[in-house]
Motif scaffolding. Structure first.
Motif, PDB file in Angstrom:
ATOM      1  N   ARG A   2       0.810  -1.209   0.000  1.00 52.22           N
ATOM      2  CA  ARG A   2       0.000   0.000   0.000  1.00 52.22           C
ATOM      3  C   ARG A   2       0.843   1.258   0.000  1.00 52.22           C
ATOM      4  NH1 ARG A   2      -5.595  -0.149   3.331  1.00 52.22           N
ATOM      5  NH2 ARG A   2      -6.703  -0.881   1.525  1.00 52.22           N
ATOM      6  N   ALA A   4       3.841   1.648  -1.219  1.00 53.30           N
ATOM      7  CA  ALA A   4       4.476   1.816  -2.524  1.00 53.30           C
ATOM      8  C   ALA A   4       3.501   2.413  -3.527  1.00 53.30           C
ATOM      9  CB  ALA A   4       5.000   0.483  -3.024  1.00 53.30           C
ATOM     10  N   ALA A   5       2.258   1.967  -3.496  1.00 52.99           N
ATOM     11  CA  ALA A   5       1.257   2.519  -4.421  1.00 52.99           C
ATOM     12  C   ALA A   5       0.980   3.980  -4.102  1.00 52.99           C
ATOM     13  CB  ALA A   5      -0.025   1.704  -4.348  1.00 52.99           C
ATOM     14  N   TRP A   7       3.094   6.200  -2.754  1.00 53.03           N
ATOM     15  CA  TRP A   7       4.196   7.036  -3.216  1.00 53.03           C
ATOM     16  C   TRP A   7       4.314   7.050  -4.730  1.00 53.03           C
ATOM     17  CZ3 TRP A   7       5.632  10.845  -0.631  1.00 53.03           C
ATOM     18  CH2 TRP A   7       5.636  10.807   0.751  1.00 53.03           C
ATOM     19  N   ARG A   8       3.930   5.968  -5.377  1.00 50.71           N
ATOM     20  CA  ARG A   8       3.956   5.965  -6.842  1.00 50.71           C
ATOM     21  C   ARG A   8       2.961   6.977  -7.386  1.00 50.71           C
ATOM     22  NH1 ARG A   8       2.231   0.727  -8.459  1.00 50.71           N
ATOM     23  NH2 ARG A   8       3.729   0.104  -6.890  1.00 50.71           N
ATOM     24  N   THR A   9       1.845   7.152  -6.674  1.00 56.76           N
ATOM     25  CA  THR A   9       0.816   8.083  -7.119  1.00 56.76           C
ATOM     26  C   THR A   9       1.136   9.522  -6.758  1.00 56.76           C
ATOM     27  OG1 THR A   9      -0.836   6.357  -6.854  1.00 56.76           O
ATOM     28  CG2 THR A   9      -1.639   8.608  -6.960  1.00 56.76           C
ATOM     29  N   ALA A  11       4.173  10.943  -5.426  1.00 58.59           N
ATOM     30  CA  ALA A  11       5.558  11.418  -5.333  1.00 58.59           C
ATOM     31  C   ALA A  11       5.785  12.669  -6.181  1.00 58.59           C
ATOM     32  CB  ALA A  11       6.528  10.318  -5.725  1.00 58.59           C
ATOM     33  N   MET A  12       5.396  12.630  -7.438  1.00 60.54           N
ATOM     34  CA  MET A  12       5.646  13.770  -8.315  1.00 60.54           C
ATOM     35  C   MET A  12       4.803  14.994  -7.934  1.00 60.54           C
ATOM     36  SD  MET A  12       7.665  14.840 -10.596  1.00 60.54           S
ATOM     37  CE  MET A  12       8.432  13.325 -11.062  1.00 60.54           C
TER      38      MET A  12
END
Length: 58
Positions: A2, A4-5, A7-9, A11-12
């Protein structure tokens, strides 16, 4: 997984928001090199937005 998902969403957008905050604070607190930092930090989100509008997904 969870985390990782998450931060993938986000982060930018978080990095772009942090750049905007750094640019605003540097513009308000000084002159000289801080002006250059604020221009770069506030110009980056604008450039990213222009790039995103030019490269829309289909």
């Amino acid at each position: 997984m969870r985390g990782a998902a998450f931060w993938r969403t986000f982060a930018m957008p978080s990095a772009i928001g942090l750049l905007g905050c750094i640019g605003l604070v540097s513009a308000l607190t000084g002159d000289g090199w801080r002006d250059a930092l604020s221009w770069a930090a506030l110009g980056t989100p604008t450039a990213v937005l222009g790039w995103a509008w030019g490269h829309k997904r289909k």
